[in-house]
Write a protein that holds these residues in place. Structure first.
Motif, mmCIF file in Angstrom:
data_model
loop_
_atom_site.group_PDB
_atom_site.id
_atom_site.type_symbol
_atom_site.label_atom_id
_atom_site.label_comp_id
_atom_site.label_asym_id
_atom_site.label_seq_id
_atom_site.Cartn_x
_atom_site.Cartn_y
_atom_site.Cartn_z
ATOM 1 N N UNK A 1 0.777 -1.231 0.000
ATOM 2 C CA UNK A 1 0.000 0.000 0.000
ATOM 3 C C UNK A 1 0.807 1.279 0.000
ATOM 4 N N UNK A 2 2.131 1.207 -0.183
ATOM 5 C CA UNK A 2 2.945 2.412 -0.309
ATOM 6 C C UNK A 2 2.770 2.965 -1.721
ATOM 7 N N UNK A 3 2.441 4.255 -1.814
ATOM 8 C CA UNK A 3 2.177 4.873 -3.112
ATOM 9 C C UNK A 3 3.473 5.370 -3.744
ATOM 10 N N UNK A 4 3.613 5.113 -5.042
ATOM 11 C CA UNK A 4 4.768 5.545 -5.819
ATOM 12 C C UNK A 4 4.312 6.381 -6.995
ATOM 13 N N UNK A 5 5.103 7.396 -7.319
ATOM 14 C CA UNK A 5 4.871 8.200 -8.514
ATOM 15 C C UNK A 5 6.149 8.194 -9.333
ATOM 16 N N UNK A 6 5.981 8.013 -10.631
ATOM 17 C CA UNK A 6 7.093 8.141 -11.569
ATOM 18 C C UNK A 6 6.713 9.225 -12.550
ATOM 19 N N UNK A 7 7.640 10.152 -12.783
ATOM 20 C CA UNK A 7 7.336 11.250 -13.690
ATOM 21 C C UNK A 7 8.519 11.518 -14.594
ATOM 22 N N UNK A 8 8.263 12.287 -15.647
ATOM 23 C CA UNK A 8 9.301 12.681 -16.604
ATOM 24 C C UNK A 8 8.911 14.020 -17.200
ATOM 25 N N UNK A 9 9.927 14.773 -17.580
ATOM 26 C CA UNK A 9 9.751 16.061 -18.234
ATOM 27 C C UNK A 9 10.496 16.037 -19.551
ATOM 28 N N UNK A 10 9.866 16.502 -20.621
ATOM 29 C CA UNK A 10 10.608 16.662 -21.871
ATOM 30 C C UNK A 10 11.622 17.781 -21.714
ATOM 31 N N UNK A 11 11.289 18.764 -20.865
ATOM 32 C CA UNK A 11 12.179 19.882 -20.562
ATOM 33 C C UNK A 11 12.413 19.881 -19.056
ATOM 34 N N UNK A 12 13.528 19.301 -18.618
ATOM 35 C CA UNK A 12 13.801 19.142 -17.176
ATOM 36 C C UNK A 12 13.873 20.483 -16.458
ATOM 37 N N UNK A 13 14.083 21.578 -17.181
ATOM 38 C CA UNK A 13 14.090 22.887 -16.520
ATOM 39 C C UNK A 13 12.716 23.237 -15.955
#
Length: 141
Positions: A124-136
Motif C-alpha cells: 500500500x505504499x504509493x509511488x509516482x514516476x514522472x518525466x519532463x521533456x524539458x527538465x528545466x
C-alpha cells in the motif's frame, strides 16, 4: 549539477511480496539485507524496505486533487528521462500492474508539463514516476 542519491526507508508488512515487487517488477538490484529489511538500488537511490505492521496510511490513503486526479499522500518516486518513463510504463502495463493513476501527461501545454503515473506496492505504499521533456520545468511556477 550532479545529484546525490537519496536514502528512503519505508514500512512493508509483507517483506517477501515487497522484495519481489521491487526486485522483480522494477528490476532493482538488492544490496544488504537481514530478516527484517532489504536495501535496493532504486534508480540510483537507496530504498530500504523494513518489515513493520500495517500502517493506517497503507490501509486508508489520503488523496489531494491534482489536475483532475486524486493523488495519494504520502507518495514517493523518481523523475526519469522521458524514454525511460515510457519504457517503465509499458513494462508495468505488460505485467498488468494496477495503477492508481494511469500513465498520462499532466499540465499539457502548461508550465510544468510532465508525464506521470501512480501505483501502489503490495503493502500500500504509493509511488509516482514522472518525466519532463524539458527538465528545466521541474521547479517552474
Amino acid at each position: 549539477m550532479a545529484l546525490s542519491p537519496f536514502h528512503l526507508a519505508i514500512p512493508v508488512y509483507d517483506l517477501p511480496a515487497a522484495r519481489h515487487f521491487y526486485g522483480e517488477v522494477f528490476g532493482c538490484s538488492e544490496g544488504r539485507s537481514s530478516e527484517q529489511w532489504v536495501d535496493f538500488d532504486f534508480f540510483g537511490h537507496q530504498l530500504v524496505i523494513h518489515e513493520h505492521p500495517r500502517t493506517a496510511v497503507q490501509e486508508h490513503a489520503h488523496t489531494n486533487p491534482v489536475d483532475g486526479h486524486d493523488v495519494p499522500v504520502p507518495h514517493f518516486g523518481v523523475v526519469l528521462e522521458w524514454d525511460e518513463w515510457e519504457a517503465l510504463a509499458d513494462r508495468l502495463k505488460v505485467r498488468e500492474i494496477k495503477f492508481v493513476i494511469e500513465p498520462y501527461v499532466r499540465f499539457k501545454g502548461q508550465v510544468g508539463e510532465q508525464a506521470t503515473m501512480f501505483l501502489l506496492d503490495p503493502c500500500g505504499n504509493a509511488l509516482e514516476f514522472k518525466a519532463f521533456k524539458d527538465i528545466s520545468q521541474l521547479f517552474a511556477k
